[in-house]
Design a protein around this motif. Structure first.
Motif, PDB file in Angstrom:
ATOM      1  N   GLY A  13    -102.133 -30.412  45.848  1.00  0.00           N
ATOM      2  CA  GLY A  13    -101.801 -30.035  44.729  1.00  0.00           C
ATOM      3  C   GLY A  13    -100.472 -30.264  44.077  1.00  0.00           C
ATOM      4  N   LEU A  14    -100.188 -30.313  43.047  1.00  0.00           N
ATOM      5  CA  LEU A  14     -98.991 -30.631  42.353  1.00  0.00           C
ATOM      6  C   LEU A  14     -97.628 -29.877  42.296  1.00  0.00           C
ATOM      7  N   SER A  16     -93.911 -27.517  42.978  1.00  0.00           N
ATOM      8  CA  SER A  16     -92.625 -26.573  41.539  1.00  0.00           C
ATOM      9  C   SER A  16     -92.021 -26.057  42.637  1.00  0.00           C
ATOM     10  N   LYS A  71     -93.886 -24.766  37.471  1.00  0.00           N
ATOM     11  CA  LYS A  71     -95.252 -25.226  38.575  1.00  0.00           C
ATOM     12  C   LYS A  71     -95.662 -26.416  37.510  1.00  0.00           C
ATOM     13  N   ASN A  72     -96.970 -27.127  38.212  1.00  0.00           N
ATOM     14  CA  ASN A  72     -97.151 -27.721  38.150  1.00  0.00           C
ATOM     15  C   ASN A  72     -97.004 -29.234  37.791  1.00  0.00           C
TER      16      ASN A  72
END
Length: 261
Positions: A13-14, A16, A71-72
C-alpha cells in the motif's frame, strides 16, 4: 494443453503520515494526561529535498480531537509544517526519550525529514502549542490592616516587584516591574510554569498583610511562591498590603487595653 504456473504477488500500500496537535498546558513538550487536542489547526505536508521543504504543499485541518493524517502518499521523504494559530506558540521540540509523546515541530513550525517507504504508516508527528499566562495584583495602603483593599484605600505607585521562576521550556525567568500610579501591576507574556512574586518593601511603609491570588501559591514575607500558571491563565489578586506608621498608631489606640500589642 499444459496449464500455466500460478503466480503470486504482494501488494504494498501507499504510505501515510500524521498524528496530533495538542494544547501543551504546562509547555513541557510532552503530551501529559488530560492535555486536549486542538481542533482547526492547519497542517501542511512538503516533499523533502536535501532536508528542506520543496514544491507545493498538501494541507489538512486537525479534527475535533486534534488529529490529522496525510494518506495515499507515494514512498519518499517528507516534512510536516504546523501553522501556528494566532495567540498560540510552539512548545519545545524533541524533549524526553519517547518520540510518540513529544512535539516534533521546530520553532518555525517545520518538522524534520521523515523517510516513508511504501506501506509505512507514520503516526508520531505531533506538535504542542501553548498560550501565554499572566500575573496581576495591587500594592496598596491597608489602613485598617485587614488584608483587603477596601473602598478608599489607595494604591501605592512606583513599588518594585520581581517575578522569578522556571517555565515549562526549562528556562529560568527573572523580570522586574514597578507598580502604576494606582498601585496595580501586571506581568504578561509568561510561558506556563511555576513562579514567585516578590515585593520590595516601599519606603515610608511597614509590611502589612499580603494575599495569595487566583492561581494559588504559598505566602511568605513580602512574597508569594509556588504560583502554578497553566496555558492561557490570567492569575489575579496577588496583592500586597502596606501600613503607614500613623495608621498603626490609630489602630493601636482603638484597641482595648487587654488587646494591645
Amino acid at each position: 494443453v499444459p496449464c500455466p504456473r500460478e503466480a503470486t504477488a504482494t501488494v504494498v500500500g501507499l504510505a501515510s503520515i500524521g498524528d496530533r496537535v495538542w494544547l501543551d498546558a504546562n509547555a513541557n513538550g510532552q503530551q501529559d494526561a488530560g492535555e486536549l487536542g486542538l481542533a482547526g489547526v492547519k497542517v501542511e505536508l512538503y516533499a523533502s529535498v536535501n532536508g528542506q521543504p520543496s514544491g507545493d504543499a498538501r494541507d489538512t485541518i486537525t479534527d475535533s480531537n486534534g488529529n490529522y493524517s496525510f494518506k495515499n502518499l507515494p514512498g519518499g521523504a517528507y516534512i510536516v509544517r504546523v501553522i501556528t494559530p494566532t495567540g498560540y506558540y510552539l512548545t519545545a521540540a524533541n524533549t524526553g526519550s519517547d518520540d510518540t509523546t513529544d512535539s516534533d515541530a521546530g520553532s518555525d513550525g517545520y518538522s524534520g525529514t521523515y523517510t516513508l517507504p511504501l506501506g509505512t504508516i507514520e503516526t508520531t508527528v505531533d506538535a504542542g502549542l501553548y498560550q501565554f499566562a499572566s500575573i496581576a495584583g495591587t500594592v496598596y495602603a491597608d489602613t485598617n490592616n485587614n488584608g483587603i483593599q477596601d473602598n478608599g484605600e489607595t494604591g501605592i505607585g512606583g513599588v518594585t516587584l520581581t517575578i522569578t521562576g522556571n517555565n515549562g521550556l526549562n528556562t529560568p525567568v527573572s523580570r522586574t516591574i514597578t507598580t502604576a500610579p494606582d498601585g496595580t501591576y501586571s506581568v504578561a507574556d509568561l510561558v506556563p510554569g511555576t513562579y514567585t512574586v516578590t515585593e520590595t518593601q516601599p519606603s515610608s511603609f511597614l509590611d502589612g498583610i499580603d494575599a495569595v491570588g487566583s492561581s494559588g501559591g504559598t505566602l511568605g514575607a513580602d512574597r508569594v511562591s509556588g504560583i502554578s500558571l497553566a496555558s492561557g491563565t490570567t492569575a489575579t489578586g496577588y496583592n500586597f498590603g502596606e501600613l503607614q506608621p500613623a495608621s498603626i498608631s490609630g489602630l493601636s489606640a482603638s484597641l482595648p487595653a487587654s488587646s494591645s500589642r
